[in-house]
Design a protein around this motif. Sequence first.
Motif, short mmCIF file in Angstrom:
data_model
loop_
_atom_site.label_atom_id
_atom_site.label_comp_id
_atom_site.label_asym_id
_atom_site.label_seq_id
_atom_site.Cartn_x
_atom_site.Cartn_y
_atom_site.Cartn_z
N ALA A 55 -85.98 -21.83 70.19
CA ALA A 55 -85.22 -20.76 69.40
C ALA A 55 -85.58 -19.44 69.23
O ALA A 55 -84.70 -18.51 69.22
CB ALA A 55 -85.75 -21.50 67.67
N LYS A 56 -86.68 -19.25 69.80
CA LYS A 56 -87.32 -17.78 69.90
C LYS A 56 -86.40 -16.84 70.69
O LYS A 56 -86.01 -15.68 70.20
CB LYS A 56 -88.87 -17.95 70.28
CG LYS A 56 -89.42 -16.62 70.36
CD LYS A 56 -91.01 -16.62 70.78
CE LYS A 56 -91.46 -15.05 71.01
NZ LYS A 56 -92.79 -15.21 71.45
N PRO A 57 -86.26 -17.29 71.97
CA PRO A 57 -85.51 -16.34 72.84
C PRO A 57 -83.99 -16.08 72.31
O PRO A 57 -83.43 -15.01 72.74
CB PRO A 57 -85.42 -17.07 74.26
CG PRO A 57 -85.69 -18.49 74.04
CD PRO A 57 -86.46 -18.41 72.68
N THR A 76 -82.91 -13.09 61.23
CA THR A 76 -83.47 -13.00 62.43
C THR A 76 -84.99 -12.77 62.60
O THR A 76 -85.94 -13.30 63.14
CB THR A 76 -82.62 -12.38 63.45
OG1 THR A 76 -81.16 -12.96 63.52
CG2 THR A 76 -83.17 -12.56 64.92
N LEU A 77 -85.19 -11.40 61.95
CA LEU A 77 -86.61 -10.90 61.75
C LEU A 77 -87.34 -11.89 60.99
O LEU A 77 -88.48 -12.02 61.62
CB LEU A 77 -86.31 -9.66 61.13
CG LEU A 77 -86.19 -8.58 61.92
CD1 LEU A 77 -85.80 -7.20 61.04
CD2 LEU A 77 -86.79 -7.79 63.21
N GLU A 78 -86.99 -12.52 60.07
CA GLU A 78 -87.91 -13.29 59.18
C GLU A 78 -88.36 -14.39 60.14
O GLU A 78 -89.48 -15.05 60.14
CB GLU A 78 -87.10 -13.82 57.96
CG GLU A 78 -88.04 -14.52 57.15
CD GLU A 78 -87.64 -14.81 55.58
OE1 GLU A 78 -88.29 -15.20 54.90
OE2 GLU A 78 -86.38 -14.41 55.55
N TYR A 79 -87.24 -15.23 60.82
CA TYR A 79 -87.39 -16.44 61.46
C TYR A 79 -88.37 -16.06 62.70
O TYR A 79 -89.24 -16.84 63.06
CB TYR A 79 -86.05 -16.91 62.10
CG TYR A 79 -85.33 -18.01 61.28
CD1 TYR A 79 -85.81 -19.00 60.70
CD2 TYR A 79 -84.06 -17.51 61.07
CE1 TYR A 79 -85.19 -19.98 59.93
CE2 TYR A 79 -83.41 -18.36 60.24
CZ TYR A 79 -83.98 -19.70 59.63
OH TYR A 79 -83.22 -20.32 58.78
N LEU A 80 -88.13 -14.81 63.41
CA LEU A 80 -89.27 -14.48 64.36
C LEU A 80 -90.36 -14.58 64.00
O LEU A 80 -91.74 -14.97 64.75
CB LEU A 80 -88.58 -13.38 65.16
CG LEU A 80 -87.35 -13.67 66.21
CD1 LEU A 80 -87.16 -12.21 66.61
CD2 LEU A 80 -87.95 -14.47 67.39
N GLY A 81 -90.72 -13.70 62.74
CA GLY A 81 -92.04 -13.65 62.18
C GLY A 81 -92.55 -14.95 61.71
O GLY A 81 -93.84 -15.29 62.06
N ASP A 82 -91.95 -16.02 61.25
CA ASP A 82 -92.31 -17.30 60.99
C ASP A 82 -92.86 -18.02 62.33
O ASP A 82 -93.78 -18.66 62.28
CB ASP A 82 -91.26 -18.20 60.39
CG ASP A 82 -90.72 -17.64 59.03
OD1 ASP A 82 -91.42 -16.73 58.65
OD2 ASP A 82 -89.92 -17.94 58.45
N ILE A 83 -92.05 -17.88 63.50
CA ILE A 83 -92.31 -18.67 64.58
C ILE A 83 -93.55 -17.90 65.25
O ILE A 83 -94.63 -18.66 65.58
CB ILE A 83 -91.16 -18.44 65.80
CG1 ILE A 83 -90.04 -19.04 65.42
CG2 ILE A 83 -91.74 -18.57 66.99
CD1 ILE A 83 -88.74 -19.03 66.22
N GLU A 84 -94.02 -16.72 65.33
CA GLU A 84 -95.18 -16.19 65.44
C GLU A 84 -96.08 -16.50 64.51
O GLU A 84 -97.50 -16.70 65.11
CB GLU A 84 -94.92 -14.76 65.41
CG GLU A 84 -94.05 -13.87 66.40
CD GLU A 84 -94.29 -14.27 67.96
OE1 GLU A 84 -95.33 -14.93 68.27
OE2 GLU A 84 -93.51 -13.99 68.70
N SER A 89 -85.05 -25.45 62.58
CA SER A 89 -85.26 -26.53 61.40
C SER A 89 -85.71 -27.91 62.03
O SER A 89 -86.32 -28.77 61.51
CB SER A 89 -83.88 -26.90 60.80
OG SER A 89 -82.86 -27.44 61.85
N GLN A 90 -85.50 -28.07 63.48
CA GLN A 90 -85.85 -29.15 64.26
C GLN A 90 -87.30 -29.12 64.86
O GLN A 90 -87.99 -29.69 65.49
CB GLN A 90 -85.08 -29.71 65.47
CG GLN A 90 -83.64 -29.87 64.98
CD GLN A 90 -82.63 -29.95 66.07
OE1 GLN A 90 -82.72 -29.40 67.27
NE2 GLN A 90 -81.57 -30.72 65.85
N GLU A 91 -87.91 -27.84 64.43
CA GLU A 91 -89.30 -27.32 64.97
C GLU A 91 -89.32 -27.22 66.40
O GLU A 91 -90.43 -27.34 67.12
CB GLU A 91 -90.24 -28.41 64.35
CG GLU A 91 -90.47 -28.65 62.85
CD GLU A 91 -91.60 -29.56 62.29
OE1 GLU A 91 -92.19 -30.04 63.42
OE2 GLU A 91 -91.76 -29.99 61.08
#
Length: 232
Positions: free
Chosen positions: A36-38, A53-61, A29-31
């Motif tokens: 956050a990724k690891p 968690t899967l969605e957040y990792l997808g968003d990061i990628e 949320s703080q960009e």
Amino acid sequence: MKKLLCLIFFVSTMTFSQTNFEKAEKLFSQEKYAMAKPIFESILLEDPHHLKTLEYLGDIEGINKSWDKAMSYYGKLKILKPSNANYYYKYGGCLGMKAKESNKFKALGMISDIKFHFEKAIQLNPNHIEARWALIELYLQLPGIVGGSERKAENYAAELLKISPVDGYLAKGHIAEYFERYKEAEKQYSKAIAISGSKTSYQKLADLYKNKMNQPQKAKILLENYQERNKS
């Protein structure tokens, strides 16, 4: 005693994972995506089916423009929860971005798959606004010979008008602006302002005045009006 120890270990592991997830979510949320990724990846090792968690990792990628990696996460989500419209929308979005960066021949082969995912998102969630916006942009950008269609873009704008009037007017204005019908675009953006007063509506009309209609003073006055109306 053995069962009690197992229970304590299970509870402590779940608590640790939850604490880690909250920490990673806050970083996201703080960009602070690299931090956050690891943490998200460590959570996924413990629970490979953790949807958020899967969605957040997808968003990061996706933010990192690693489209294939993002799609691998969204692809797993589609399998785990095939009724979720957003997973199809996000997968289609990454596929569209990958096509945009590919050579024309390869991109043409992706068009039907991109359309399928956006249309599937709408099928699963008839009120999905973002998928309709994506399809409008797709039909505007594609040449007519490979499926581009102003009529289809207009149809999705009409659907948006029923679901979210402000999005509908903005979409109609965007289509008119794309085809250089600037007076019509002005009319539609003005309607969006009238019903919502949103910052986006004001910005779209101001950009039209400044960059397309050569009326920078009108754009300036419009933005000043917005600021005046939204003084705290």
